[in-house]
Design a protein around this motif. Structure first.
Motif, short mmCIF file in Angstrom:
data_model
loop_
_atom_site.label_atom_id
_atom_site.label_comp_id
_atom_site.label_asym_id
_atom_site.label_seq_id
_atom_site.Cartn_x
_atom_site.Cartn_y
_atom_site.Cartn_z
N ASP A 151 73.54 111.97 59.51
CA ASP A 151 72.67 111.96 60.69
C ASP A 151 71.37 112.72 60.43
N SER A 152 71.43 113.76 59.63
CA SER A 152 70.27 114.61 59.39
C SER A 152 69.16 113.92 58.60
N VAL A 153 69.48 112.80 57.94
CA VAL A 153 68.46 112.13 57.11
C VAL A 153 68.14 110.72 57.59
N LYS A 154 68.83 110.26 58.62
CA LYS A 154 68.59 108.90 59.12
C LYS A 154 67.14 108.75 59.55
N GLY A 155 66.53 107.64 59.14
CA GLY A 155 65.14 107.37 59.47
C GLY A 155 64.15 108.00 58.52
N ARG A 156 64.62 108.89 57.63
CA ARG A 156 63.72 109.54 56.67
C ARG A 156 64.06 109.17 55.22
N PHE A 157 65.34 109.01 54.93
CA PHE A 157 65.79 108.70 53.57
C PHE A 157 66.26 107.24 53.50
N THR A 158 66.05 106.63 52.33
CA THR A 158 66.53 105.28 52.10
C THR A 158 67.22 105.20 50.74
N ILE A 159 68.46 104.73 50.74
CA ILE A 159 69.18 104.55 49.49
C ILE A 159 69.12 103.08 49.10
N SER A 160 68.99 102.83 47.80
CA SER A 160 68.97 101.46 47.30
C SER A 160 69.57 101.46 45.89
N ARG A 161 69.85 100.27 45.39
CA ARG A 161 70.41 100.19 44.04
C ARG A 161 69.92 98.94 43.34
N ASP A 162 69.87 99.02 42.02
CA ASP A 162 69.53 97.89 41.17
C ASP A 162 70.76 97.66 40.29
N ASN A 163 71.56 96.67 40.66
CA ASN A 163 72.81 96.45 39.94
C ASN A 163 72.59 96.03 38.49
N ALA A 164 71.49 95.34 38.22
CA ALA A 164 71.20 94.92 36.85
C ALA A 164 70.91 96.12 35.95
N LYS A 165 70.42 97.21 36.56
CA LYS A 165 70.08 98.41 35.78
C LYS A 165 71.11 99.52 35.97
N ASN A 166 72.16 99.25 36.74
CA ASN A 166 73.18 100.28 37.02
C ASN A 166 72.54 101.56 37.55
N THR A 167 71.59 101.39 38.44
CA THR A 167 70.80 102.52 38.93
C THR A 167 70.80 102.57 40.46
N VAL A 168 70.88 103.78 40.97
CA VAL A 168 70.77 104.00 42.41
C VAL A 168 69.58 104.91 42.66
N TYR A 169 68.91 104.67 43.78
CA TYR A 169 67.70 105.43 44.13
C TYR A 169 67.87 106.08 45.50
N LEU A 170 67.12 107.15 45.70
CA LEU A 170 67.04 107.77 47.02
C LEU A 170 65.58 108.08 47.30
#
Length: 123
Positions: free
Chosen positions: A61-80
């Motif tokens: 709840d403390s980060v909703k609307g400010r942080f976004t998580i995503s991933r690139d499955n081809a690169k085995n990478t996750v971002y924040l």
């Protein structure tokens, strides 16, 4: 073996942005859920955001609307992507992943952690 290597932490002023990356490498068969946790001094480690292999996301709840998580499955990478950072976001941020790896004999499912990256937000 499998390794998670994080990057992108640093010092930023309140209101600023940072983008964290976490790349998984090794004998990876598939990656299920991935996530970011954080631990501030004197506090327990807490989940910040998670993302499934299909792209479903969840946030503290403390980060909703400010942080976004995503991933690139081809690169085995996750971002924040972290925007509108606050001093209370200061912590060591850890990447976590649920990974199936090939051992040479069979597929093993294990949970892995990165080494952590420091995020410091000044007021």
């Amino acid at each position: 073996q499998v390794q998670l290597v994080e990057s992108g932490g640093g010092l930023v002023q309140a209101g600023g942005s940072l983008r964290l990356s976490c790349a998984a490498s090794g004998s990876i068969f598939s990656i299920n859920a991935m996530g970011w946790y954080r631990q501030a001094p004197g506090k327990q480690r807490e989940l910040v955001a998670g993302i499934t292999s299909g792209g479903s996301t969840d946030y503290a709840d403390s980060v909703k609307g400010r942080f976004t998580i995503s991933r690139d499955n081809a690169k085995n990478t996750v971002y924040l992507q972290m925007n509108s950072l606050k001093p209370e976001d200061t912590a060591v941020y850890y990447c976590n992943a649920d990974i199936r790896r090939w051992t040479g004999l069979h597929i093993s499912r294990d949970n892995y952690w990165g080494q952590g990256t420091q995020v410091t937000v000044s007021s």
